[in-house]
Design a protein around this motif. Structure first.
Motif, PDB file in Angstrom:
ATOM      1  N   VAL A  72       1.028  -1.154   0.077  1.00 30.65           N
ATOM      2  CA  VAL A  72       0.071  -0.120   0.114  1.00 30.65           C
ATOM      3  C   VAL A  72       1.011   1.290  -0.099  1.00 30.65           C
ATOM      4  O   VAL A  72       0.595   2.085  -0.803  1.00 30.65           O
ATOM      5  N   LEU A  73       1.820   1.200   0.873  1.00 26.23           N
ATOM      6  CA  LEU A  73       2.809   2.429   0.812  1.00 26.23           C
ATOM      7  C   LEU A  73       3.575   2.691  -0.286  1.00 26.23           C
ATOM      8  O   LEU A  73       3.789   3.895  -0.930  1.00 26.23           O
ATOM      9  N   ILE A  74       3.999   1.645  -1.082  1.00 27.28           N
ATOM     10  CA  ILE A  74       4.694   1.799  -2.395  1.00 27.28           C
ATOM     11  C   ILE A  74       3.798   2.210  -3.378  1.00 27.28           C
ATOM     12  O   ILE A  74       4.059   3.260  -4.157  1.00 27.28           O
ATOM     13  N   ILE A  75       2.550   1.732  -3.457  1.00 26.21           N
ATOM     14  CA  ILE A  75       1.658   2.339  -4.355  1.00 26.21           C
ATOM     15  C   ILE A  75       1.341   3.857  -4.125  1.00 26.21           C
ATOM     16  O   ILE A  75       1.255   4.558  -5.135  1.00 26.21           O
ATOM     17  N   PHE A  76       1.336   4.214  -2.827  1.00 32.02           N
ATOM     18  CA  PHE A  76       0.936   5.668  -2.356  1.00 32.02           C
ATOM     19  C   PHE A  76       2.255   6.698  -2.957  1.00 32.02           C
ATOM     20  O   PHE A  76       2.002   7.318  -3.730  1.00 32.02           O
ATOM     21  N   ILE A  77       3.732   6.076  -2.539  1.00 33.51           N
ATOM     22  CA  ILE A  77       4.630   6.667  -3.043  1.00 33.51           C
ATOM     23  C   ILE A  77       4.784   6.855  -4.635  1.00 33.51           C
ATOM     24  O   ILE A  77       4.871   7.911  -5.227  1.00 33.51           O
ATOM     25  N   SER A  78       4.417   5.627  -5.503  1.00 39.13           N
ATOM     26  CA  SER A  78       4.420   5.930  -6.784  1.00 39.13           C
ATOM     27  C   SER A  78       3.251   7.011  -7.554  1.00 39.13           C
ATOM     28  O   SER A  78       3.382   7.554  -8.204  1.00 39.13           O
ATOM     29  N   ILE A  79       2.241   7.083  -6.848  1.00 33.96           N
ATOM     30  CA  ILE A  79       1.060   8.203  -6.894  1.00 33.96           C
ATOM     31  C   ILE A  79       1.762   9.474  -6.763  1.00 33.96           C
ATOM     32  O   ILE A  79       1.554  10.307  -7.782  1.00 33.96           O
ATOM     33  N   VAL A  80       2.481   9.686  -5.847  1.00 32.60           N
ATOM     34  CA  VAL A  80       2.963  10.994  -5.419  1.00 32.60           C
ATOM     35  C   VAL A  80       4.132  11.293  -6.466  1.00 32.60           C
ATOM     36  O   VAL A  80       3.960  12.444  -7.148  1.00 32.60           O
ATOM     37  N   ILE A  81       4.834  10.224  -6.743  1.00 33.86           N
ATOM     38  CA  ILE A  81       5.803  10.576  -7.823  1.00 33.86           C
ATOM     39  C   ILE A  81       5.027  10.884  -9.245  1.00 33.86           C
ATOM     40  O   ILE A  81       5.564  11.752  -9.987  1.00 33.86           O
ATOM     41  N   MET A  82       4.194  10.172  -9.357  1.00 32.10           N
ATOM     42  CA  MET A  82       3.175  10.382 -10.758  1.00 32.10           C
ATOM     43  C   MET A  82       2.813  11.891 -10.872  1.00 32.10           C
ATOM     44  O   MET A  82       3.167  12.503 -11.757  1.00 32.10           O
ATOM     45  N   LEU A  83       2.151  12.189  -9.907  1.00 29.50           N
ATOM     46  CA  LEU A  83       1.693  13.549  -9.597  1.00 29.50           C
ATOM     47  C   LEU A  83       2.868  14.563  -9.940  1.00 29.50           C
ATOM     48  O   LEU A  83       2.742  15.498 -10.663  1.00 29.50           O
ATOM     49  N   TYR A  84       4.064  14.297  -9.152  1.00 27.32           N
ATOM     50  CA  TYR A  84       5.064  15.277  -9.354  1.00 27.32           C
ATOM     51  C   TYR A  84       5.468  15.519 -10.977  1.00 27.32           C
ATOM     52  O   TYR A  84       5.624  16.499 -11.196  1.00 27.32           O
ATOM     53  N   THR A  85       5.612  14.226 -11.374  1.00 27.55           N
ATOM     54  CA  THR A  85       6.061  14.224 -12.604  1.00 27.55           C
ATOM     55  C   THR A  85       5.163  15.063 -13.650  1.00 27.55           C
ATOM     56  O   THR A  85       5.366  15.695 -14.593  1.00 27.55           O
ATOM     57  N   LEU A  86       3.712  14.791 -13.574  1.00 29.80           N
ATOM     58  CA  LEU A  86       2.917  15.466 -14.352  1.00 29.80           C
ATOM     59  C   LEU A  86       2.908  16.842 -14.238  1.00 29.80           C
ATOM     60  O   LEU A  86       2.845  17.623 -15.042  1.00 29.80           O
ATOM     61  N   ILE A  87       2.967  17.370 -12.757  1.00 28.29           N
ATOM     62  CA  ILE A  87       2.976  18.833 -12.475  1.00 28.29           C
ATOM     63  C   ILE A  87       4.166  19.713 -13.108  1.00 28.29           C
ATOM     64  O   ILE A  87       4.151  20.528 -13.796  1.00 28.29           O
ATOM     65  N   THR A  88       5.468  18.774 -13.133  1.00 28.00           N
ATOM     66  CA  THR A  88       6.663  19.264 -13.646  1.00 28.00           C
ATOM     67  C   THR A  88       6.356  19.485 -15.001  1.00 28.00           C
ATOM     68  O   THR A  88       6.785  20.355 -15.771  1.00 28.00           O
ATOM     69  N   LYS A  89       5.730  18.521 -15.853  1.00 30.10           N
ATOM     70  CA  LYS A  89       5.586  18.448 -17.338  1.00 30.10           C
ATOM     71  C   LYS A  89       4.614  19.616 -17.755  1.00 30.10           C
ATOM     72  O   LYS A  89       4.801  20.604 -18.684  1.00 30.10           O
ATOM     73  N   ILE A  90       3.495  19.783 -16.785  1.00 28.83           N
ATOM     74  CA  ILE A  90       2.651  20.767 -17.014  1.00 28.83           C
ATOM     75  C   ILE A  90       3.071  22.369 -16.913  1.00 28.83           C
ATOM     76  O   ILE A  90       2.996  23.088 -17.598  1.00 28.83           O
TER      77      ILE A  90
END
Ligand code: UDP
Ligand code: MG
Length: 314
Positions: free
Chosen positions: A243-261
């Motif tokens: 569960v923790l790892i999924i959560f971390i990966s979602i955070v990283i995904m959001l971070y990547t998305l925001i940097t891209k935007i």
């Protein structure tokens, strides 16, 4: 009525300590009988765990000299817990109480008096607990204490600093016989019996001869067995880590998305490699732990006998 006491002593390659143990126990039992604390039918039951040295010969000699000493011989080395169980199960039909103790008498034999007193007060189980570990090596003390803490935190009900020095009444021995599990961890099972119990304290001494029969490898596997036979928390740990790892990966995904935007370039190759290795390792670890439990199921379903008694002299 004076109770019949069987003192169950596992022995594995103990030729160096047995003569001294034999001498001390002879004295102890003579006094106990004189003081009318135990019946004259009481015995010291030396249980030979497939020793490769003269241990069994010594035991047979002691028995020939004096019928206070009995022997039980397993067909081969099955480990401390199994040979102890073999002795206890034999004592169950013969004795009113059984006390178990190591052959090196690191546990003070005077604890027997204290245990008998508790038994007379109506206790069915009396745990011998080490009051101090000052005589143990730092390493032994450190690992043992870590082990008890870990077990407690995993929700296994064991008595702190209690090894396998304990008194069991006849009915608790009969109850113990009901536990059919193959991965035997007596320290965890005895509290499950549930009868009225108490604790007596004693000083733990140094081994007076011979070397420890519990090298690090055996100790670790004992601890690991203790945990996996009693706790499913490691399985839960996998779940929560997942569960923790999924959560971390979602955070990283959001971070990547925001940097891209925001129009910034990102080098994701490093991130990718780290995460692949991390997840891969974690999966292997998880499968390993699950495998450990499957291994247990495998052993239990086979229902192999836990020990085979080759010979009894009593
Ligand atoms: N023992 C046994 N089978 C084994 C290993 C040990 O019966 O495979 C017995 C050993 O003879 C002793 C007791 O278990 O009576 C505890 O062993 P030891 O004193 O070597 O352990 P330590 O006190 O170092 O933890
Ligand atoms: Mg010892």
């Amino acid at each position: 009525m004076r109770p019949i006491l069987y003192l169950v002593i596992p022995c594995y390659n103990e030729e160096e300590v047995l003569p001294e143990t034999h001498k001390r126990l002879k004295e102890k039992f003579t006094t106990l009988m004189k003081e009318q604390k135990i019946s004259s039918k009481s015995r010291v039951l030396f249980c030979n765990d497939g020793s490769k040295d003269q241990t069994w010969n010594l035991i047979t000699n002691y028995h020939q000299e004096d019928n206070l000493f009995s022997g039980l011989k397993l067909s081969r080395n099955r480990g401390h817990q199994n040979v102890l169980l073999a002795g206890l199960m034999y004592a169950k039909d013969k004795a009113d109480i059984a006390i178990s103790m190591d052959a090196d008498l690191q546990d003070d034999i005077n604890v027997i008096d204290a245990m008998l007193a508790e038994y007379q007060k109506g206790k069915d189980v009396v745990y011998g607990v080490r009051s101090s570990r000052t005589k143990d090596t730092f390493f032994k003390r450190f690992t043992a204490q870590g082990f008890y803490r870990l077990m407690k935190s995993l929700g296994v009900d064991i008595v702190y600093n209690h090894a396998d020095c304990r008194l069991l009444s006849k009915r608790s021995l009969q109850a113990l016989a009901e536990f059919q599990e193959v991965n035997l961890f007596l320290r965890g099972i005895v509290p499950l019996i549930g009868f009225d119990s108490s604790i007596v304290y004693y000083e733990r001494n140094e081994r007076f001869a011979g070397t420890s029969k519990y090298p690090l490898k055996k100790m670790l596997s004992f601890a690991f067995d203790g945990i996996t036979s009693f706790s499913i928390k490691p399985l839960r740990l996998i779940l929560s880590t997942g569960v923790l790892i999924i959560f971390i990966s979602i955070v990283i995904m959001l971070y990547t998305l925001i940097t891209k935007i925001m129009g910034n370039p990102i080098d994701s190759t490093h991130l990718l490699i780290i995460s692949i290795w991390f997840i891969g390792g974690l999966q292997m670890l998880s499968i390993g732990i699950v495998g450990e439990y499957i291994g247990k199921i495998y052993h239990e379903t086979k229902r192999r006998p836990r020990y085979i008694v080759e010979e009894i002299i009593d």
